[in-house]
Design a protein around this motif. Structure first.
Motif, PDB file in Angstrom:
ATOM      1  N   GLY A 110       1.064  -1.015  -0.142  1.00 17.07           N
ATOM      2  CA  GLY A 110      -0.191  -0.211   0.295  1.00 17.07           C
ATOM      3  C   GLY A 110       0.662   1.510  -0.159  1.00 17.07           C
ATOM      4  N   LEU A 111       0.752   2.174   0.296  1.00 24.09           N
ATOM      5  CA  LEU A 111       1.368   3.907   0.332  1.00 24.09           C
ATOM      6  C   LEU A 111       0.663   4.968   1.417  1.00 24.09           C
ATOM      7  N   LYS A 112       1.778   5.442   1.607  1.00 25.56           N
ATOM      8  CA  LYS A 112       1.464   6.541   2.950  1.00 25.56           C
ATOM      9  C   LYS A 112       0.670   7.155   2.731  1.00 25.56           C
ATOM     10  N   LEU A 113       0.318   7.546   3.975  1.00 24.11           N
ATOM     11  CA  LEU A 113      -0.786   8.917   3.833  1.00 24.11           C
ATOM     12  C   LEU A 113       0.111   9.824   4.779  1.00 24.11           C
ATOM     13  N   ASP A 114       0.313  10.885   3.587  1.00 23.34           N
ATOM     14  CA  ASP A 114       1.113  11.734   4.743  1.00 23.34           C
ATOM     15  C   ASP A 114       0.973  13.179   5.215  1.00 23.34           C
ATOM     16  N   TRP A 115      -0.160  12.723   6.611  1.00 20.40           N
ATOM     17  CA  TRP A 115      -0.283  13.753   6.969  1.00 20.40           C
ATOM     18  C   TRP A 115       0.378  14.867   7.308  1.00 20.40           C
ATOM     19  N   ASP A 116       1.057  14.413   7.680  1.00 22.66           N
ATOM     20  CA  ASP A 116       2.182  15.786   8.748  1.00 22.66           C
ATOM     21  C   ASP A 116       2.591  16.193   7.139  1.00 22.66           C
ATOM     22  N   ALA A 117       2.392  16.575   6.020  1.00 20.37           N
ATOM     23  CA  ALA A 117       3.342  17.343   4.861  1.00 20.37           C
ATOM     24  C   ALA A 117       2.250  18.444   5.043  1.00 20.37           C
ATOM     25  N   ILE A 118       1.396  18.425   5.720  1.00 18.95           N
ATOM     26  CA  ILE A 118       0.478  19.875   5.620  1.00 18.95           C
ATOM     27  C   ILE A 118       0.555  19.765   7.135  1.00 18.95           C
ATOM     28  N   ASP A 119       0.736  21.546   7.638  1.00 18.39           N
ATOM     29  CA  ASP A 119       1.460  21.812   8.406  1.00 18.39           C
ATOM     30  C   ASP A 119      -0.101  22.060   9.119  1.00 18.39           C
ATOM     31  N   GLY A 120       0.217  21.812  10.726  1.00 19.58           N
ATOM     32  CA  GLY A 120      -1.094  21.601  12.025  1.00 19.58           C
ATOM     33  C   GLY A 120      -2.035  20.727  11.085  1.00 19.58           C
ATOM     34  N   LEU A 121      -2.419  19.711  10.109  1.00 19.69           N
ATOM     35  CA  LEU A 121      -3.385  18.620  10.215  1.00 19.69           C
ATOM     36  C   LEU A 121      -3.056  17.773  10.944  1.00 19.69           C
ATOM     37  N   ASN A 122      -3.131  17.344  11.302  1.00 19.54           N
ATOM     38  CA  ASN A 122      -2.625  16.121  12.451  1.00 19.54           C
ATOM     39  C   ASN A 122      -3.468  16.311  14.093  1.00 19.54           C
ATOM     40  N   GLN A 123      -2.888  17.974  14.109  1.00 21.73           N
ATOM     41  CA  GLN A 123      -3.275  17.855  15.563  1.00 21.73           C
ATOM     42  C   GLN A 123      -4.979  18.541  15.454  1.00 21.73           C
ATOM     43  N   SER A 124      -5.670  19.399  14.269  1.00 20.01           N
ATOM     44  CA  SER A 124      -7.037  19.544  13.469  1.00 20.01           C
ATOM     45  C   SER A 124      -7.675  18.452  13.936  1.00 20.01           C
ATOM     46  N   LEU A 125      -7.175  17.045  12.724  1.00 19.46           N
ATOM     47  CA  LEU A 125      -8.022  15.765  12.487  1.00 19.46           C
ATOM     48  C   LEU A 125      -9.293  15.740  13.619  1.00 19.46           C
ATOM     49  N   PHE A 269       9.794   2.397   4.066  1.00 22.12           N
ATOM     50  CA  PHE A 269      10.766   1.163   3.581  1.00 22.12           C
ATOM     51  C   PHE A 269      10.627   0.958   2.376  1.00 22.12           C
ATOM     52  N   ILE A 270      10.006   1.530   1.478  1.00 27.19           N
ATOM     53  CA  ILE A 270       9.747   0.691  -0.853  1.00 27.19           C
ATOM     54  C   ILE A 270      11.125   2.483  -0.743  1.00 27.19           C
ATOM     55  N   ARG A 271      10.514   3.299  -0.284  1.00 26.80           N
ATOM     56  CA  ARG A 271      11.313   4.575  -1.439  1.00 26.80           C
ATOM     57  C   ARG A 271      13.526   4.501  -1.117  1.00 26.80           C
ATOM     58  N   GLN A 272      13.112   3.989   0.235  1.00 26.83           N
ATOM     59  CA  GLN A 272      14.781   4.099   0.462  1.00 26.83           C
ATOM     60  C   GLN A 272      15.495   2.765   0.288  1.00 26.83           C
ATOM     61  N   SER A 273      14.790   1.579  -0.468  1.00 28.95           N
ATOM     62  CA  SER A 273      15.031   0.181  -0.731  1.00 28.95           C
ATOM     63  C   SER A 273      15.624   0.015  -2.206  1.00 28.95           C
ATOM     64  N   PRO A 274      15.841  -0.826  -2.635  1.00 28.87           N
ATOM     65  CA  PRO A 274      17.058  -1.454  -3.867  1.00 28.87           C
ATOM     66  C   PRO A 274      15.427  -1.458  -5.234  1.00 28.87           C
ATOM     67  N   LEU A 275      14.623  -1.984  -4.503  1.00 26.05           N
ATOM     68  CA  LEU A 275      13.512  -1.889  -4.966  1.00 26.05           C
ATOM     69  C   LEU A 275      12.447  -1.365  -5.805  1.00 26.05           C
ATOM     70  N   ALA A 276      13.156   0.170  -5.113  1.00 28.94           N
ATOM     71  CA  ALA A 276      12.263   1.608  -5.367  1.00 28.94           C
ATOM     72  C   ALA A 276      12.462   2.281  -7.090  1.00 28.94           C
ATOM     73  N   ASP A 277      11.636   2.918  -7.867  1.00 33.49           N
ATOM     74  CA  ASP A 277      12.105   3.793  -9.166  1.00 33.49           C
ATOM     75  C   ASP A 277      13.069   5.312  -8.367  1.00 33.49           C
ATOM     76  N   ALA A 278      13.249   5.623  -9.705  1.00 33.00           N
ATOM     77  CA  ALA A 278      13.363   7.454  -8.467  1.00 33.00           C
ATOM     78  C   ALA A 278      12.643   7.815  -8.066  1.00 33.00           C
TER      79      ALA A 278
END
Length: 419
Positions: A110-125, A269-278
């Protein structure tokens, strides 16, 4: 073999829709296979149902089952998380240090939901009118806010692509607007759709029907508008927009209800692995779903590099292809199967009607039914019945059980020429 090392014929990383469907399809073909699935979660979710939870149609508990109850009986469940991959030596390392070896590896975390990429979102959800149907525990809050809002401003957001189920951000909006329309308060609610993309939907054939509802609900479309910050207590959202000259401007919008879809990426752990593309995704051939570098590795689902829509419907079509091609790699099947990029997005435009978008690579329409029965470009009650009644059953009792209803691989090539 060291005490902290084990080995399996087929190792599957991720027991979501893609992982369990692949394991079930493999076992349906050959029940003697030694298969293990790695996943740390206790609960398996039917994520396509969360849109309907957010609209008060489904109960949240109907979209969740224990992981133990959905793992195929003949497969082993390793309840852990992967920390790294070592494809050169055919093994993965778990977060507790355990090493698992394999003959064939299937990767679908699956993929990563990056809630932290939006400033203040995690504290407000979950409070201050801030919600998201992309979380099981928040979808009921979406319905609560929809019912509660009598007048004011409702903001709906969509981040840059790729995201899982690209139609889900606007599905939430249409269903909320339909409730306000039925409650005779649509005119008291100002609805804005802040879409980081430049189009309403990526396949043009479905846009006219969607635009009819945009006009019907008087939705203010704001393309190129990306949510960057949320101040829950003040009920303010900050959006950024890139101008023609390359510069950026920000605007602050007050809200009474804010439905957020977070930016999304492959897991770390996918993005930092030998399996990942650019770009960080599992680097697979778009047809065979075999890894471009490691021939005994396959990838599918939301974390793969394929350009299809990231939906459960895509995983339903991908799983039999991977199951077949893993058996080819094990020399237990003769011909490679090909995935055509099929994805489906049932766009819930009102309670009781859906625009059923189905398409393959390149946005080519791929309807499952003859047009006289169901024209996916128009809102229909039959498509709603499929979404609300048939597809959950297809998921739990078909896809996760290895029954490839409407999902058998059609196009094959000679394995001898693709090995």
């Amino acid at each position: 073999m060291p005490a902290n090392t084990s080995h399996h014929q087929i190792l599957i990383v991720g027991a979501g829709a893609a992982g369990i469907a692949t394991a079930a399809s493999l076992l349906a073909r050959d029940a003697t296979l030694d298969i293990a699935l790695i996943d740390p979660a206790d609960t398996h979710y039917y994520q396509p149902g969360w849109t309907l939870v957010g609209a008060g149609v489904f109960k949240p508990e109907s979209t969740a089952r224990s992981m133990a109850s959905v793992i195929p009986a003949k497969a082993r469940w390793i309840k852990a998380a992967v920390s790294s991959f070592d494809p050169v030596h055919n093994r993965v390392v778990l977060n507790d240090g355990q090493i698992i070896g394999y003959e064939q590896l299937v990767v679908c975390p699956g993929l990563k939901l990056d809630w932290d990429a939006i400033d203040g979102l995690n504290q407000s959800l979950g409070s201050h009118g801030v919600t998201s149907n992309y979380r099981h525990d928040l979808a009921p809050y979406t319905w609560e806010l929809t019912q509660r809002l009598k007048q004011g401003t409702a903001l709906f957001t969509q981040p840059p692509m790729p995201i899982k189920c690209a139609g889900a951000p606007q599905k939430a909006m249409y269903l909320a607007c339909d409730h306000w329309r039925r409650s005779a308060r649509l005119s008291q609610v100002c609805t804005e759709f802040h879409n980081a993309a430049g189009v309403l939907f990526g396949v043009a054939d479905y846009v006219p029907a969607l635009m009819e509802y945009v006009r019907k609900y008087a939705i203010d479309l704001r393309f190129g508008s990306r949510l960057v910050a949320v101040d829950g207590p003040r009920q303010q959202a900050t959006f950024a927009r890139t101008l023609a000259d390359g510069s950026s401007e920000t605007t602050i919008r007050a809200f009474d209800m804010l439905h957020v879809v977070p930016p999304q990426a492959a897991p770390d752990f996918i993005r930092q692995s030998p399996l990942a593309d650019a770009a960080g995704w599992i680097d697979v051939d778009p047809g065979t779903l075999r890894h471009r570098q490691f021939s005994n590795v396959h990838g599918l689902g939301d974390a793969s590099s394929t350009s299809n829509a990231k939906t459960a419907a895509a995983a339903r079509k991908q799983a039999p292809v991977v199951a077949n091609n893993v058996l080819v790699a094990l020399k237990r099947a003769p011909r490679l199967a090909q995935y055509d990029g099929y994805g489906s997005c049932p766009l819930t435009v009102e309670r009781g009607k859906i625009v059923l978008a189905e398409f393959t690579y390149g946005g080519k329409l791929a309807p499952s039914f003859p047009r006289w029965l169901l024209d996916g470009r128009r809102p229909t009650r039959l498509a709603w019945w499929l979404k609300a009644t048939a597809l959950p059953q297809l998921y739990w009792n078909g896809m996760l059980k290895g029954r490839e209803w409407l999902a058998r691989p059609a196009s094959t090539t000679d394995a001898a020429h693709n090995g």
